[in-house]
Design an enzyme around this catalytic site. Structure first.
Site, PDB file in Angstrom:
ATOM      1  N   ASP A 249       0.831  -1.198   0.000  1.00 43.69           N
ATOM      2  CA  ASP A 249       0.000   0.000   0.000  1.00 43.69           C
ATOM      3  C   ASP A 249       0.865   1.247   0.000  1.00 43.69           C
ATOM      4  O   ASP A 249       2.059   1.193   0.280  1.00 43.69           O
ATOM      5  CB  ASP A 249      -0.882   0.003   1.259  1.00 43.69           C
ATOM      6  CG  ASP A 249      -2.077  -0.907   1.067  1.00 43.69           C
ATOM      7  OD1 ASP A 249      -2.300  -1.340  -0.066  1.00 43.69           O
ATOM      8  OD2 ASP A 249      -2.776  -1.181   2.058  1.00 43.69           O
ATOM      9  N   LYS A 271      -3.090   3.309  -2.652  1.00 49.31           N
ATOM     10  CA  LYS A 271      -4.409   3.937  -2.774  1.00 49.31           C
ATOM     11  C   LYS A 271      -4.328   5.255  -2.027  1.00 49.31           C
ATOM     12  O   LYS A 271      -3.621   5.369  -1.055  1.00 49.31           O
ATOM     13  CB  LYS A 271      -5.473   3.087  -2.081  1.00 49.31           C
ATOM     14  CG  LYS A 271      -5.628   1.727  -2.659  1.00 49.31           C
ATOM     15  CD  LYS A 271      -6.716   1.020  -1.902  1.00 49.31           C
ATOM     16  CE  LYS A 271      -6.290  -0.349  -1.475  1.00 49.31           C
ATOM     17  NZ  LYS A 271      -7.096  -0.840  -0.376  1.00 49.31           N
ATOM     18  N   MET A 384      -8.119   7.985   9.209  1.00 52.56           N
ATOM     19  CA  MET A 384      -8.539   8.696   7.998  1.00 52.56           C
ATOM     20  C   MET A 384      -9.483   9.840   8.356  1.00 52.56           C
ATOM     21  O   MET A 384     -10.513  10.041   7.713  1.00 52.56           O
ATOM     22  CB  MET A 384      -9.232   7.727   7.013  1.00 52.56           C
ATOM     23  CG  MET A 384      -8.273   6.681   6.490  1.00 52.56           C
ATOM     24  SD  MET A 384      -9.060   5.401   5.501  1.00 52.56           S
ATOM     25  CE  MET A 384      -9.648   4.275   6.747  1.00 52.56           C
TER      26      MET A 384
HETATM   27  N1  SAH Z   1      -4.237  -0.698   8.642  1.00 45.97           N
HETATM   28  C1  SAH Z   1      -3.757   0.597   9.067  1.00 45.97           C
HETATM   29  C2  SAH Z   1      -4.757   1.669   8.794  1.00 45.97           C
HETATM   30  C3  SAH Z   1      -5.011   1.911   7.356  1.00 45.97           C
HETATM   31  S1  SAH Z   1      -6.102   3.260   7.089  1.00 45.97           S
HETATM   32  C4  SAH Z   1      -3.373   0.533  10.543  1.00 45.97           C
HETATM   33  O1  SAH Z   1      -3.654  -0.463  11.187  1.00 45.97           O
HETATM   34  O2  SAH Z   1      -2.739   1.465  11.024  1.00 45.97           O
HETATM   35  C5  SAH Z   1      -4.985   4.572   6.857  1.00 45.97           C
HETATM   36  C6  SAH Z   1      -5.033   5.511   8.021  1.00 45.97           C
HETATM   37  O3  SAH Z   1      -4.274   4.991   9.090  1.00 45.97           O
HETATM   38  C7  SAH Z   1      -4.410   6.859   7.759  1.00 45.97           C
HETATM   39  O4  SAH Z   1      -5.331   7.722   7.126  1.00 45.97           O
HETATM   40  C8  SAH Z   1      -4.128   7.324   9.160  1.00 45.97           C
HETATM   41  O5  SAH Z   1      -5.276   7.780   9.811  1.00 45.97           O
HETATM   42  C9  SAH Z   1      -3.720   6.050   9.833  1.00 45.97           C
HETATM   43  N2  SAH Z   1      -2.268   5.857   9.861  1.00 45.97           N
HETATM   44  C10 SAH Z   1      -1.553   4.918   9.231  1.00 45.97           C
HETATM   45  N3  SAH Z   1      -0.247   5.038   9.522  1.00 45.97           N
HETATM   46  C11 SAH Z   1      -0.126   6.084  10.355  1.00 45.97           C
HETATM   47  C12 SAH Z   1       0.955   6.705  11.030  1.00 45.97           C
HETATM   48  N4  SAH Z   1       2.199   6.268  10.885  1.00 45.97           N
HETATM   49  N5  SAH Z   1       0.704   7.749  11.825  1.00 45.97           N
HETATM   50  C13 SAH Z   1      -0.568   8.187  11.996  1.00 45.97           C
HETATM   51  N6  SAH Z   1      -1.610   7.643  11.383  1.00 45.97           N
HETATM   52  C14 SAH Z   1      -1.409   6.598  10.578  1.00 45.97           C
END
Ligand code: SAH
Length: 469
Positions: A249, A271, A384
């Site tokens: 991703d 995406k 998100m």
């Molecule tokens: N599967 C992922 C989430 C995917 S959705 C998880 O478990 O973290 C994508 C969202 O995750 C982003 O829009 C943000 O809100 C959050 N996110 C992912 N990585 C991040 C990071 N390093 N710091 C803060 N938010 C993060």
């Protein structure tokens, strides 16, 4: 290209050199690596040349060259370091039918000797047509550092093993086998146990690669964590180490992709936000295609693959196709974010449950149980949520949430560019637009950063404190 690079078979051929000084020595050291019959014409040969002649490594004629001295020679080197003498000897050699090189005189030479990286039988020749000797030297130094010292013996041992390796199917399987041997298992075994070790490594490696070939395709849905490579699980590391294909991703960091097996095919299925770069159907198809072809596929998702990762759609596709799959959990952004502010997701007496929300879903801004979320003490990790901040703020306040409710936004949690914005529900959307965040950000509703003085010092500080004690 003014000079065409070729490798000349010199075994048993005659090579003649005129000169007895430094230039002659340098060329002779190279030429003595070959199996050519060397003849040196020098009235005053350097002592090394005399020694080599005595040791039978070359024939020394202690006089200046005369017509006929280069008859039947394949190559001739004019190395007297004297313009007049070099012109004279090279004219003789040319008349005798030899191909002529005049040391340090590119214009009058018929061939040039390249810079050489020697891992016999592997030889790399570097030429710049005299344009940039510095560049040739730099490339040579770079390659010298990059190619394992033992590459020569490894190549000799490997060559004898080529027939055995034909047990592997042609193409990728065989290429992977040799890459493993030359750049990983081979050099390691050679460093430990010399030629015998390398030979044993080949046997073991072939067995392993044959077993891997017999293994059916598989996809592991792997969580890459929030970005810091040290927050990968050991299982995730191993999956990356052995992957044939990595489909990742957008939020997976380059540092983590670096850890994938060098030969792995890396596919970006990134995406972005509301719109999608790669339609989900295409991603599903790509996974199925590679697993069907027998590949070990890693479907790498940021954080934990089970949190807002559209994991089920991919699992269902793979399962319907009758293919093998597994899930490797990862550290989700919520965990990394609370760690960054020194808070717990749950706390006795404050919140006995925590919600993971998404700011938007396929239909736009996502609806939630606002009344429940608005209750004092509630904690929610909002994924998100950046673009939905104003909407969230409005809904929560409308359902009675206190304007002073703490909200902390963590951008790039666990990464070097991590940023923390501590605000309140009332100021959320204004503070967020001021912060101009461009990285992934997670909102923690109901949590403020623990007061700075109370935050556990990081490991380095802890260690130095311990030392001080
Ligand atoms: N599967 C992922 C989430 C995917 S959705 C998880 O478990 O973290 C994508 C969202 O995750 C982003 O829009 C943000 O809100 C959050 N996110 C992912 N990585 C991040 C990071 N390093 N710091 C803060 N938010 C993060």
């Amino acid at each position: 290209m003014q000079h065409f690079p070729i490798f000349v078979a010199l075994a048993g051929r005659r090579v003649v050199l005129s000169g007895g000084g430094d230039a002659a020595l340098a060329k002779l050291r190279l030429l003595m690596k070959t199996e050519a019959h060397l003849t040196v014409f020098a009235a005053e040969p350097a002592p090394e040349i005399v020694d080599w002649a005595q040791a039978g490594r070359l024939r020394l004629v202690r006089r200046a060259m005369a017509p006929g001295d280069a008859l039947c020679a394949a190559l001739f080197y004019a190395a007297d370091e004297d313009e007049g003498e070099d012109a004279r000897t090279s004219a003789i050699a040319r008349a005798d039918g030899a191909l002529v090189n005049i040391v340090d005189n590119l214009g009058d030479s018929q061939f040039i000797t390249p810079a050489i990286v020697d891992r016999d039988p592997v030889t790399v020749a570097i030429g710049t047509e005299g344009a940039a000797p510095v560049l040739a030297r730099a490339i040579k130094a770079d390659l010298e550092a990059r190619l394992p010292q033992a590459l020569g013996p490894l190549a000799r041992i490997g060559k004898a093993f080529r027939r055995m390796a034909e047990a592997l199917p042609m193409g990728r399987a065989r290429r992977d086998f040799w890459a493993d041997y030359y750049f990983d298992a081979g050099p390691r075994a050679h460093a430990e146990d010399g030629a015998e070790g390398a030979q044993r490594a080949l046997d073991g490696l072939l067995e392993r690669h044959l077993a891997a070939e017999a293994r059916p395709g598989h996809v592991a849905f792997v969580g890459s964590g929030p970005g810091d490579p040290e927050l990968l699980t050991l299982k995730a590391r191993r999956a990356l180490d052995t992957a044939d294909v990595v489909i990742h991703d957008r939020l997976v960091t380059p540092e983590i992709l670096e850890l994938a097996r060098r030969e792995a095919l890396i596919i970006d299925a990134g995406k972005e936000g509301f719109g999608m770069h790669t339609p989900q159907g295409d991603i599903n198809d790509t996974i199925v295609e590679h697993v069907r072809a027998g590949a070990q596929v890693v479907r790498l998702k940021s954080g934990d693959p089970t949190v807002f990762g559209r994991l089920d759609e991919e699992i269902e596709t793979v399962a319907e196709a009758g293919l093998s799959w597994s899930v490797v959990p990862g550290i989700t952004a919520a965990s990394a974010s609370v760690a960054a502010i020194g808070q717990s997701l749950t706390r006795r007496g404050r919140n006995a449950s925590v919600r993971f929300l998404t700011g938007h879903d396929v239909a736009g801004f996502a609806d939630h149980d606002w009344a429940a979320l608005a209750r004092p003490g509630e904690v929610a990790a909002i994924y998100m949520g950046k673009r939905a901040a104003r909407f969230l703020q409005g809904r929560l306040m409308m359902h009675g949430a206190a304007p002073a409710t703490a909200v902390t936004v963590i951008e790039n949690a666990s990464r070097p560019d991590q940023r923390i914005v501590a605000t309140s529900l009332a100021d959320l959307s204004a503070d967020l637009s001021d912060a101009e965040m461009s990285g992934p950000a997670l909102m923690l509703l109901g949590l403020a950063p623990r007061a700075a003085e109370a935050i556990v010092p990081d490991l380095a500080d802890t260690l130095s404190q311990q030392e001080a004690l």
